[in-house]
Design an enzyme around this catalytic site. Sequence first.
Site, PDB file in Angstrom:
ATOM      1  N   HIS A 219       0.898  -1.062  -0.023  1.00 26.14           N
ATOM      2  CA  HIS A 219       0.091   0.026  -0.149  1.00 26.14           C
ATOM      3  C   HIS A 219       0.916   1.309   0.043  1.00 26.14           C
ATOM      4  CE1 HIS A 219       0.463  -0.308   4.611  1.00 26.14           C
ATOM      5  NE2 HIS A 219       0.496   1.183   4.183  1.00 26.14           N
ATOM      6  N   ASP A 249      -0.052  -7.647   1.491  1.00 24.51           N
ATOM      7  CA  ASP A 249       0.331  -6.240   1.470  1.00 24.51           C
ATOM      8  C   ASP A 249       1.824  -6.183   1.592  1.00 24.51           C
ATOM      9  OD1 ASP A 249       0.089  -3.532   1.802  1.00 24.51           O
ATOM     10  OD2 ASP A 249       0.143  -3.412   3.983  1.00 24.51           O
ATOM     11  N   GLY A 324       3.547   6.281   8.177  1.00 17.91           N
ATOM     12  CA  GLY A 324       4.992   6.518   7.473  1.00 17.91           C
ATOM     13  C   GLY A 324       5.864   5.350   7.955  1.00 17.91           C
ATOM     14  N   ASN A 325       5.382   4.833   8.947  1.00 19.14           N
ATOM     15  CA  ASN A 325       6.136   3.425   9.648  1.00 19.14           C
ATOM     16  C   ASN A 325       5.974   2.237   8.695  1.00 19.14           C
ATOM     17  OD1 ASN A 325       5.951   4.611  12.809  1.00 19.14           O
ATOM     18  ND2 ASN A 325       7.720   3.508  12.228  1.00 19.14           N
ATOM     19  N   SER A 326       4.785   2.335   7.784  1.00 17.46           N
ATOM     20  CA  SER A 326       4.383   1.165   7.065  1.00 17.46           C
ATOM     21  C   SER A 326       5.728   0.667   6.105  1.00 17.46           C
ATOM     22  CB  SER A 326       3.328   1.475   5.993  1.00 17.46           C
ATOM     23  OG  SER A 326       2.222   1.613   6.599  1.00 17.46           O
ATOM     24  N   ILE A 381     -10.356 -18.524  -8.797  1.00 21.00           N
ATOM     25  CA  ILE A 381     -11.507 -19.406  -9.718  1.00 21.00           C
ATOM     26  C   ILE A 381     -11.517 -19.027 -10.945  1.00 21.00           C
ATOM     27  CG2 ILE A 381     -14.025 -19.234  -9.833  1.00 21.00           C
ATOM     28  CD1 ILE A 381     -14.215 -19.032  -6.888  1.00 21.00           C
ATOM     29  N   GLY A 382     -11.203 -17.630 -11.309  1.00 18.96           N
ATOM     30  CA  GLY A 382     -11.000 -17.061 -12.694  1.00 18.96           C
ATOM     31  C   GLY A 382     -12.386 -16.116 -12.986  1.00 18.96           C
TER      32      GLY A 382
END
Length: 488
Positions: A219, A249, A324-326, A381-382
Amino acid sequence: MNEFDNNEEFYKPRDNESQPRQDTTEENTTYHYSYNNQSGSQQNPYHSTTSYYTPPQSGDFRPADSGCGATDNSAPNPPVKKKKSKAKTALIIVFIACVVFAVAGIIFSALQGAPQKDKGETNTQPDSGSSQVTTEAQGDIAKTDTDGNYTVAGIAENFIDSCVGITVYTQANNYSNFYNYGYGQNQQQGEGKEQVSGEGSGIIMLEDGNKTFILTCAHVISDGSSFKVTLNDGTVYDASMVAYDAQTDIGVLSINATGLHVASFADSDSTVLGEQVVAIGCPGGLEFMNSITSGYVSALARPVSSTIGYNNKCIQTDAAINPGNSGGALFNMNGQVIGVNSSKIASTEYEGMGFAVPSNTAIQTANSLIKSGYVEGRAKIGITYKSITSYSNSGAILSALSQLGFEDAKGTMVINEVLSNSDLANKDIREYDMIVAVNGKTLTSTDIMTSVLAESKPGDTVKLTVARIENNNIDTFETDCVLIESKG
């Protein structure tokens, strides 16, 4: 079969209906914390002209009273006597001796009570008549404990160079098109310009050839068009997108550099509840780059919803994690990365609830992204689909499904398109058919489907329960579906 009588058109999307999702994508979280800067520079809430430190008030240090009173010069001088008696002389001698002994005793007591100063130590006590306070020299701060583990200061000293800041840029476009009428800069002039749209954190994870790979959160980088990586020493590199995976993520960037401080990663399955951890990242962006916080592992395998509605099993910690720590590192006290800081619960009712993607998940995903550009071995599944709750008459449909035994089927997936390589393409599956259960389990949320797919691999077969509306009747039937590989 259940009769469904509703004069309202069934598949009428809400005004804010989003685009169809592929398989199991559903956005339902506010957890993830990169630092967005799309509105330009913001006033720093941490800067203030107010001083929150109040220095100690100077003491009222007055000279000690000498014991002498004022002299009255108005009195006439006494008559001078030529001779004194021997008794008076003896009394004067005794009085003087007492005064001398008293003064000597006071001086001796003062010297005995004064603090002794070691060599090289600065006195912190103010002298009589002074309001000045001085400081002492600080001793060495321990970098390891008695067991040989690093202290927080030791982690900072030895491993902070593995942590980087990430700046994200997106294409700027000041041109708006309103029914073929535009305003602002013309479309051609607006194209090609970039602006800072966000900042986050990253970890130097791998050096291969003349490239170094940076691990971060999906993200943080998913909406960027270009990127810069800032090292702890301030060196800035242009970075390229490798790939990212919204489900875990996890994302990866690369820079053309070698010889950097590559992080060491631990087996996150060995993480112990209650062990001390250190988080390093850029809360608030690069202005506070590589800030250090410390805490403990609060929980393990904690289910946290990702941006696509899939529950990742994360490490919960009370180490402070902020926007900002992400993408930053969560270290154990051996200096190994056990998780990638990803999110926190952002609410005034909660404090100290941050989450990190376990290192085993992060490294497995990143290695696959570097190798293939997608997570290998992941099943799907598609189809593309929309959630049943995006339709205006979903309440009536869910009520009808409940009468058929599918209670609270809010995760029902309304099929929008069947992909040509899907096993369902060869079966009687149509647009607007609804998948209401998988392997006999009602889809009370889409997490149920994504969990089944996460535990499956391409080539496995799942049993789907499909509902179809025809002539105001809802009917259900089951069909087998052989899963195919998802390539992003």
